[in-house]
Design a protein around this motif. Sequence first.
Motif, mmCIF file in Angstrom:
data_model
loop_
_atom_site.group_PDB
_atom_site.id
_atom_site.type_symbol
_atom_site.label_atom_id
_atom_site.label_comp_id
_atom_site.label_asym_id
_atom_site.label_seq_id
_atom_site.Cartn_x
_atom_site.Cartn_y
_atom_site.Cartn_z
ATOM 1 N N TRP A 41 -36.246 19.409 19.896
ATOM 2 C CA TRP A 41 -35.155 20.373 19.829
ATOM 3 C C TRP A 41 -35.537 21.553 18.931
ATOM 4 O O TRP A 41 -36.217 21.385 17.931
ATOM 5 C CB TRP A 41 -33.887 19.728 19.277
ATOM 6 C CG TRP A 41 -33.246 18.768 20.227
ATOM 7 C CD1 TRP A 41 -33.376 17.417 20.240
ATOM 8 C CD2 TRP A 41 -32.381 19.106 21.313
ATOM 9 N NE1 TRP A 41 -32.640 16.883 21.263
ATOM 10 C CE2 TRP A 41 -32.017 17.894 21.942
ATOM 11 C CE3 TRP A 41 -31.870 20.299 21.813
ATOM 12 C CZ2 TRP A 41 -31.170 17.848 23.039
ATOM 13 C CZ3 TRP A 41 -31.033 20.267 22.908
ATOM 14 C CH2 TRP A 41 -30.680 19.045 23.511
ATOM 15 N N LYS A 42 -35.050 22.733 19.303
ATOM 16 C CA LYS A 42 -35.319 23.943 18.535
ATOM 17 C C LYS A 42 -34.052 24.788 18.483
ATOM 18 O O LYS A 42 -33.371 24.959 19.506
ATOM 19 C CB LYS A 42 -36.454 24.735 19.202
ATOM 20 C CG LYS A 42 -36.866 26.011 18.481
ATOM 21 C CD LYS A 42 -38.070 26.632 19.187
ATOM 22 C CE LYS A 42 -38.543 27.910 18.517
ATOM 23 N NZ LYS A 42 -39.746 28.474 19.192
ATOM 24 N N GLU A 43 -33.746 25.298 17.300
ATOM 25 C CA GLU A 43 -32.584 26.181 17.170
ATOM 26 C C GLU A 43 -32.889 27.519 17.814
ATOM 27 O O GLU A 43 -33.925 28.146 17.554
ATOM 28 C CB GLU A 43 -32.219 26.372 15.701
ATOM 29 C CG GLU A 43 -30.989 27.243 15.505
ATOM 30 C CD GLU A 43 -30.582 27.367 14.045
ATOM 31 O OE1 GLU A 43 -29.564 28.039 13.763
ATOM 32 O OE2 GLU A 43 -31.293 26.791 13.180
ATOM 33 N N HIS A 50 -31.619 31.290 23.591
ATOM 34 C CA HIS A 50 -32.889 31.624 22.952
ATOM 35 C C HIS A 50 -33.626 32.671 23.783
ATOM 36 O O HIS A 50 -33.666 32.603 25.020
ATOM 37 C CB HIS A 50 -33.748 30.356 22.848
ATOM 38 C CG HIS A 50 -35.004 30.538 22.050
ATOM 39 N ND1 HIS A 50 -35.017 30.928 20.736
ATOM 40 C CD2 HIS A 50 -36.322 30.382 22.404
ATOM 41 C CE1 HIS A 50 -36.269 30.993 20.293
ATOM 42 N NE2 HIS A 50 -37.064 30.673 21.288
ATOM 43 N N PRO A 180 -42.352 22.846 20.122
ATOM 44 C CA PRO A 180 -41.574 24.081 19.931
ATOM 45 C C PRO A 180 -42.230 25.325 20.497
ATOM 46 O O PRO A 180 -41.653 26.409 20.426
ATOM 47 C CB PRO A 180 -41.456 24.187 18.397
ATOM 48 C CG PRO A 180 -41.711 22.827 17.881
ATOM 49 C CD PRO A 180 -42.708 22.231 18.824
ATOM 50 N N TYR A 184 -39.089 22.716 25.455
ATOM 51 C CA TYR A 184 -38.269 22.106 24.421
ATOM 52 C C TYR A 184 -36.789 22.296 24.738
ATOM 53 O O TYR A 184 -36.396 23.144 25.538
ATOM 54 C CB TYR A 184 -38.583 22.715 23.041
ATOM 55 C CG TYR A 184 -38.638 24.230 23.010
ATOM 56 C CD1 TYR A 184 -37.499 24.991 22.775
ATOM 57 C CD2 TYR A 184 -39.843 24.901 23.221
ATOM 58 C CE1 TYR A 184 -37.553 26.367 22.744
ATOM 59 C CE2 TYR A 184 -39.914 26.283 23.194
ATOM 60 C CZ TYR A 184 -38.754 27.014 22.958
ATOM 61 O OH TYR A 184 -38.816 28.394 22.939
#
Length: 350
Positions: A41-43, A50, A180, A184
Amino acid sequence: MATGQYLSLVDLARRTDPTGDASDIAELLSQANEIYDDLVWKEGNTNTGHVYTMRTSIPKGWWRFIGQGVPGSKSTTAQARTDCGDLQMRSTIDLRLLEMARDENQFRYEEDNAILEGASQTIASQFFYGNAATNQAAFTGLSNYYYTATAANAANAANVFSGGGISTNNASLWLVGWSPRSIYGVFPRGMKAGVELRPIDDQQSYDSLNNPYLSKTTWFRQMAGLCVEDWRWGVRLANLDVTNAAAGGLAGPNAADIFAFMSKMVLRLPKMARGQSGITETDARNEKGMTVRPAFYANRLIRGFMDIQAIRDRNVLLGPKDYAGQPTESFRMIPIRVMDQLISTEAQVV
């Protein structure tokens, strides 16, 4: 408002054993969706998803004669974005019904577990079959990125193989390298990864006639998306006919050799650890230590056919390995995960 959305006295009776205690519920609808063991997971960098940048061309240089000038060179880039879907569910239980249950917390816990399982299955399915073009509130999954095996249709067709199936009895085997910088999961900036639970006690709800009553509600929410930043890290083996058909069916005499395809799939990834593909370096020197977590994903039918072919052909590349202390079948040291949300009724990918 439909009354079927709320628990009733009948539901209470069905969830209570003869002593009046909350029954342990047999979770007949639970599934194995092991993508969560690997998913990174990536913010995101926006409030809804994103935005990422990819290189689209590099200069090739200029062969020059003496006295001849050299034109300027530059690479080109492009930006793309992925948006997150907002999955929400809620459980509303009449306060009087909870008062009648011997163990209010256990009663709510059992219901909340079912809703969490449903959300988990929905998200898992979306990662493979989601299509934001047909449901703008959701997000797009892998099948709609890797949708063709024809090079003229898409560049990433190089990473889509066909197992020979031509009907709608097909399944896919996937290989994904999570990180990442490659593929992802995404959640919006400032939000949380995973499911958020928000209990609301003693609130006012309304029946089908819009009359109020007191209840307790639990809201469930997960905002999630999938970012395929570098499509080279995803590979699909489509058109695996799961029938017994003589031509192409995995149980027939002309069955697709799954392990031969898996070897080709591994070699499609840009680089892997020693013992996996043998390709351990690329010329992208500025990729600072990208650590990719690869995994195969198959449904139970395809996973079963793997075992059958391995026994028949004495395949020595399929074997048990430990990942995070859990024994897991692997191919070339890459874990093979079971995904019950992968269906066996896919149309032919051409």
